[in-house]
Scaffold this active site. Structure first.
Site, PDB file in Angstrom:
ATOM      1  N   LYS A 192     -46.387-101.099  70.653  1.00  0.00           N
ATOM      2  CA  LYS A 192     -45.827-100.585  71.917  1.00  0.00           C
ATOM      3  C   LYS A 192     -45.437 -99.141  71.713  1.00  0.00           C
ATOM      4  CE  LYS A 192     -44.375-101.199  76.133  1.00  0.00           C
ATOM      5  NZ  LYS A 192     -45.108 -99.943  76.441  1.00  0.00           N
ATOM      6  N   LYS A 241     -37.829 -98.790  66.451  1.00  0.00           N
ATOM      7  CA  LYS A 241     -37.078 -98.880  67.720  1.00  0.00           C
ATOM      8  C   LYS A 241     -37.207-100.275  68.331  1.00  0.00           C
ATOM      9  CE  LYS A 241     -37.775 -95.216  70.208  1.00  0.00           C
ATOM     10  NZ  LYS A 241     -38.330 -94.257  71.198  1.00  0.00           N
ATOM     11  N   LYS A 299     -48.373 -95.452  69.161  1.00  0.00           N
ATOM     12  CA  LYS A 299     -48.203 -94.210  69.930  1.00  0.00           C
ATOM     13  C   LYS A 299     -49.570 -93.595  70.162  1.00  0.00           C
ATOM     14  CE  LYS A 299     -44.614 -91.789  71.453  1.00  0.00           C
ATOM     15  NZ  LYS A 299     -43.246 -92.279  71.687  1.00  0.00           N
ATOM     16  N   THR A 343     -34.662 -94.431  80.193  1.00  0.00           N
ATOM     17  CA  THR A 343     -34.272 -93.757  78.949  1.00  0.00           C
ATOM     18  C   THR A 343     -32.881 -93.157  79.099  1.00  0.00           C
ATOM     19  OG1 THR A 343     -36.597 -93.291  78.550  1.00  0.00           O
ATOM     20  CG2 THR A 343     -35.006 -92.046  77.235  1.00  0.00           C
ATOM     21  N   ASN A 370     -37.723 -85.633  82.362  1.00  0.00           N
ATOM     22  CA  ASN A 370     -37.273 -86.887  82.978  1.00  0.00           C
ATOM     23  C   ASN A 370     -35.956 -87.368  82.373  1.00  0.00           C
ATOM     24  OD1 ASN A 370     -37.345 -89.348  84.464  1.00  0.00           O
ATOM     25  ND2 ASN A 370     -38.224 -90.350  82.685  1.00  0.00           N
ATOM     26  N   SER A 373     -39.604-101.056  79.639  1.00  0.00           N
ATOM     27  CA  SER A 373     -41.048-101.324  79.515  1.00  0.00           C
ATOM     28  C   SER A 373     -41.289-102.798  79.197  1.00  0.00           C
ATOM     29  CB  SER A 373     -41.662-100.479  78.393  1.00  0.00           C
ATOM     30  OG  SER A 373     -42.000 -99.190  78.852  1.00  0.00           O
TER      31      SER A 373
HETATM   32  N1  GLU Z   1     -42.192 -93.026  75.048  1.00  0.00           N
HETATM   33  C1  GLU Z   1     -41.015 -93.826  75.088  1.00  0.00           C
HETATM   34  C2  GLU Z   1     -40.384 -93.907  73.712  1.00  0.00           C
HETATM   35  O1  GLU Z   1     -40.606 -93.051  72.886  1.00  0.00           O
HETATM   36  C3  GLU Z   1     -41.236 -95.181  75.723  1.00  0.00           C
HETATM   37  C4  GLU Z   1     -42.174 -96.094  75.018  1.00  0.00           C
HETATM   38  C5  GLU Z   1     -42.507 -97.351  75.802  1.00  0.00           C
HETATM   39  O2  GLU Z   1     -41.934 -97.567  76.839  1.00  0.00           O
HETATM   40  O3  GLU Z   1     -43.353 -98.103  75.310  1.00  0.00           O
HETATM   41  O4  GLU Z   1     -39.579 -94.751  73.444  1.00  0.00           O
END
Ligand code: GLU
Length: 422
Positions: free
Chosen positions: A68, A92, A104, A188, A219, A348
């Protein structure tokens, strides 16, 4: 720069391993990504010419579930940066106890130089290039720097065309109308707010209206600025890549957001004073400093200037490990990115669940569940930090690492095999 990032991430892994009793195999597995794909995305430009953009999708680890993590559009994107970001996502999702691994993606491009139509062709082209490696049970992308719900909508649509079926759970952060979730666009910043609020008693107990400075007015940064000023904080400075605006009495955030929406930048702001050197924001007299832009914003050369009590890492990786040490010596508490910005991936997860169940949650359900998860894991990290007498970052890594290790050990360890099983 980005191979430094990767080395820095490795150092944090080593430090966490020293603090916890995880198997050597866990460490061995976590030293490299599971898979790393480089693609070339051809885009027909508006003037008829053809340009090829390099793109990446890294799946770092999937032991706890499908990979993810977001997709970033930035001129500095390369494989090392994407790999480091995927490593952070692995920690995370484990820290938040979500049923995901870490991944990513990114494209090396300056999105500001593209028209809307070119941006759409690039986004669809990227999905076409990585379509075989993503999927609801495999790897689930989302927004990151310079990608938003419009981009996620194009990507989901392109994936549906390729598969000849609707597969909304392949990507999160979509527009509400095509399977997005309430609360995802502010997730976030909402998550960061809950983390700070949970730690407020401990970190800012004696303060009536703590002063905050925010680097990054995208954002997450802009929404957090609004949330903080609505809840009794004084946001005294904000910056984007064009300018930094300062008012020791507190800025009118709504006016700055309108200005940025209309002009695309903070330059020539309607309120506050522009700082001659935007980097001076890092050294302002504030209580909470919030880097909400890119990696490495607080580093060895500027960490000494920080006067804040608390650094809340809303960006991914904004404090280098050398700066961590300096801030620790200065008594500055760093609230780590894998906790502070985890609200995004948490909502998400809610979106992915809704898509898979064909359900729609109302805004209250999303907000209540987000708050509950953020508060629970923040308290957990704070408790581990206290028990082991370590900084919050080390505690967060220990919690995540132990969850990862438990999952990896459940798939088999040398000890199980040498003992003959059972
Ligand atoms: N890009 C965001 C992060 O770094 C969200 C990642 C997601 O929702 O999968 O946490």
């Amino acid at each position: 720069m980005s191979d430094d990032l990767l080395r820095d991430a490795g150092r944090r892994l080593d430090a966490a391993c020293e603090l916890s009793d995880v198997s050597d195999e866990t460490l061995t597995r976590l030293r490299q990504p599971a898979s790393s794909l480089k693609v070339s995305v051809p885009v027909r430009m508006d003037d008829g010419s053809l340009r090829i953009f390099p793109g990446y999708r890294v799946r770092y680890d999937s032991t706890r579930g499908p990979a993810k993590g977001g997709i970033r559009y930035h001129p500095r994107v390369d494989v090392d940066e994407v790999t480091t970001l995927a490593f952070w996502m692995t920690f995370k999702t484990a820290l938040m106890d979500l049923p995901f691994g870490g991944g990513k993606g990114g494209v090396t491009v300056d999105p500001k130089g593209l028209s809307m139509a070119e941006l759409e062709r690039l986004s669809r082209g990227y999905v076409a290039a990585v379509a075989d490696t993503i999927g609801p049970d495999v790897d689930v992308p989302a927004p990151d720097v310079a990608t938003n719900e419009l981009v996620m909508g194009w990507m989901a649509d392109e994936y549906a065309k390729i598969r000849r079926q609707s597969v909304p759970a392949v990507i999160t952060g979509k527009p509400l109308a095509v399977g997005g979730s309430h609360g995802r666009s502010t997730a976030t910043s909402d998550g960061a707010f809950h983390v700070l609020h949970t730690l407020r008693e401990q970190l800012l107990a004696d303060m009536e209206s703590p002063r905050a400075a925010i680097q990054g007015f995208g954002n997450a940064g802009a929404n957090l600025a609004s949330a903080l000023s609505d809840h009794g904080y004084r946001v005294v400075a904000v910056s984007d890549s064009s300018a930094a605006v300062h008012d020791p009495g507190g800025l009118n955030i709504e006016r700055l957001r309108e200005h940025k929406n209309q002009t695309g930048a903070l330059t020539a702001p309607p309120v506050g004073e522009e700082l001659t050197d935007p980097d001076d924001l890092m050294g302002l007299e504030v209580d909470v400093l919030i880097p909400a832009a890119l990696e490495g914003a607080i580093h060895e050369a500027n960490a000494e200037q920080v006067k804040a009590r608390v650094v809340l890492e809303v960006a991914n990786g904004p404090v280098t490990s050398a700066a961590d040490q300096i801030l620790d010596d200065l008594g500055v508490v760093v609230v780590p990115d894998i906790l502070a910005n985890a609200g995004g991936v948490t909502v998400s997860w809610f979106e992915w669940i809704q898509n898979r169940q064909g359900d729609r949650w109302d805004p209250d359900t999303v907000n209540t569940r987000l708050e509950a998860r953020m508060v629970k894991e923040t308290r957990n990290v704070a408790q581990v930090a206290e028990e082991r007498d370590v900084p919050l970052r080390s505690a967060a890594y220990v919690v995540a690492l132990e969850r990862l290790s438990e999952a990896m050990d459940a798939t088999g360890t040398a000890a199980i095999f040498s003992d003959g099983g059972g």
